[in-house]
Design an enzyme around this catalytic site. Structure first.
Site, short mmCIF file in Angstrom:
data_model
loop_
_atom_site.label_atom_id
_atom_site.label_comp_id
_atom_site.label_asym_id
_atom_site.label_seq_id
_atom_site.Cartn_x
_atom_site.Cartn_y
_atom_site.Cartn_z
N CYS A 328 0.83 -1.21 0.00
CA CYS A 328 0.00 0.00 0.00
C CYS A 328 0.86 1.26 0.00
CB CYS A 328 -0.95 0.00 1.20
SG CYS A 328 -0.11 -0.02 2.81
N GLU A 362 -1.61 1.25 -4.95
CA GLU A 362 -1.44 -0.07 -4.37
C GLU A 362 -0.75 -0.93 -5.43
OE1 GLU A 362 -3.22 -2.53 -0.90
OE2 GLU A 362 -3.43 -0.41 -1.39
#
Length: 373
Positions: A328, A362
């Site tokens: 992330c 991401e």
């Protein structure tokens, strides 16, 4: 997506170009970050352009006897009251404005309410948490139960040292991946992937990579409630997964039962503790009944927080043949790749656009250990 609050609401900071242009820009940015280690094609998994977010949190702003939803301003100068929010799921949108009107017509519900949190599923379940600066009483509980029935939702009330669950404290999500349905209990105030459409694609990508490159038994670190572990477990005979959150481990074990799986051992441990256990440097009562020596781990998946991996964990996963890294925060991913690419090579990489209209990226990379000639 069009929204009248673009430019003032801080939730969406990239809004001038169309969605496809934003996605292309992110793909170029990720490609540049990974270029010291990988120059191949990056597969980009797009989000739905609107109604993509299954979680939402709003501050409640009181003005002139009425209250409304508010978000922090883009320029960080305070809060802006919003009148629409097209990024939230249709399940949330169909309830949030009716909820606002019901609250404004009911003093026990409105009194000292300061926040509302929504958690929804693709199957139209919605859990609403209402946050208060006062102790909740029987009058609130009676009104909230009526509201729960009227909106077809589950409601939780929270105040200082108080939590009232009117029905359930979870919703049940359902994904269909690789021809099979998977079900997940998602608990209030626990981590869940915010964009279910992209999450489904992300799990599908990880399964495809594991099926093509997976070796030995499977291990997952930072497993959460089993978002990846449960679907990937069907590709391996034995699976062990670790997670530090007691609440997430509880949910993961419930999700194992929900999906009829018996080949996964979920253990509440940090990645650092698991490293010590695998190296026989320390014993843990939490591993009682789990014979680590019986695992021939060849494939590992990590989905760490924004801080990325610590030095011990990087050293640990470097010992396995196949590494699936879901990140992330591509900046810490790049830092970790400086170590991981000493022993492994990146086979492929992907971009998962969990957060449209923001710069957030991401990423997923698949690393394999080169065969010894």
């Amino acid at each position: 997506m069009r929204c009248r609050h673009f430019g003032t609401c801080g939730s969406c900071s990239i809004y001038e170009a169309g969605y496809e242009a934003q996605l292309a820009h992110k793909k170029e940015g990720l490609s540049a970050l990974l270029s010291p280690f990988y120059t191949g094609e990056i597969e980009a998994f797009a989000s739905a352009p609107e109604h993509f977010r299954a979680r939402a949190e709003y501050k409640i702003y009181h003005d002139g006897g009425r209250c409304g939803y508010a978000m922090r301003r883009l320029d960080k100068s305070g809060f802006v009251t919003i009148e629409e929010c097209p990024m939230v799921s249709e399940a949330i949108e169909s309830r949030m404005w009716r909820l606002q009107e019901r609250i404004n017509g009911d003093e026990p519900l409105k009194n000292r309410l300061f926040g509302v949190e929504f958690l929804s599923t693709t199957t139209d379940e919605v859990l609403i948490t209402m946050l208060y600066h006062r102790k909740l009483d029987a009058a609130w509980e009676e009104r909230a139960k009526t509201l729960e029935d009227a909106l077809n939702v589950k409601i939780i009330g929270r105040s200082r040292k108080q939590k009232i669950v009117l029905s359930d404290e979870f919703v049940t999500e359902s994904f269909r991946i690789g021809g099979r349905e998977y079900r997940f209990r998602q608990y209030e105030q626990s981590f869940t992937q915010p964009n279910p459409g992209v999450n489904e694609k992300m799990i599908g990508w990880a399964m495809k990579m594991a099926e093509a490159y997976g070796r030995g038994d499977f291990c997952e670190l930072y497993a959460g409630a089993g978002n990846f572990t449960i679907p990937l477990s069907g590709l391996f005979s034995k699976v062990i997964a670790t997670e530090i959150s007691k609440r997430s481990i509880h949910a993961a074990k419930q999700n194992c039962l929900l999906n009829g799986l018996e080949n996964i051992a979920f253990v509440r441990m940090s990645s650092e503790e698991f490293t010590e256990a695998l190296q026989n440097r320390r014993s843990f009562r939490r591993l009682e009944g789990v014979d680590l020596s019986s695992y021939d781990i060849g494939t590992v998946l990590v989905d760490p927080p924004r801080a990325g991996l610590d030095e011990q964990t990087r050293a640990l996963i470097s010992k396995f043949d196949t590494i699936l890294y879901i990140s992330c925060n591509p900046t810490t991913l790049v830092r970790d790749l400086q170590t991981l690419t000493r022993s492994h090579a990146i086979e492929t990489a992907a971009l998962f656009d969990q957060f449209p209209y923001t710069p957030h990226m991401e990423a997923g990379v698949l690393l394999t250990r080169p065969a010894v000639s």
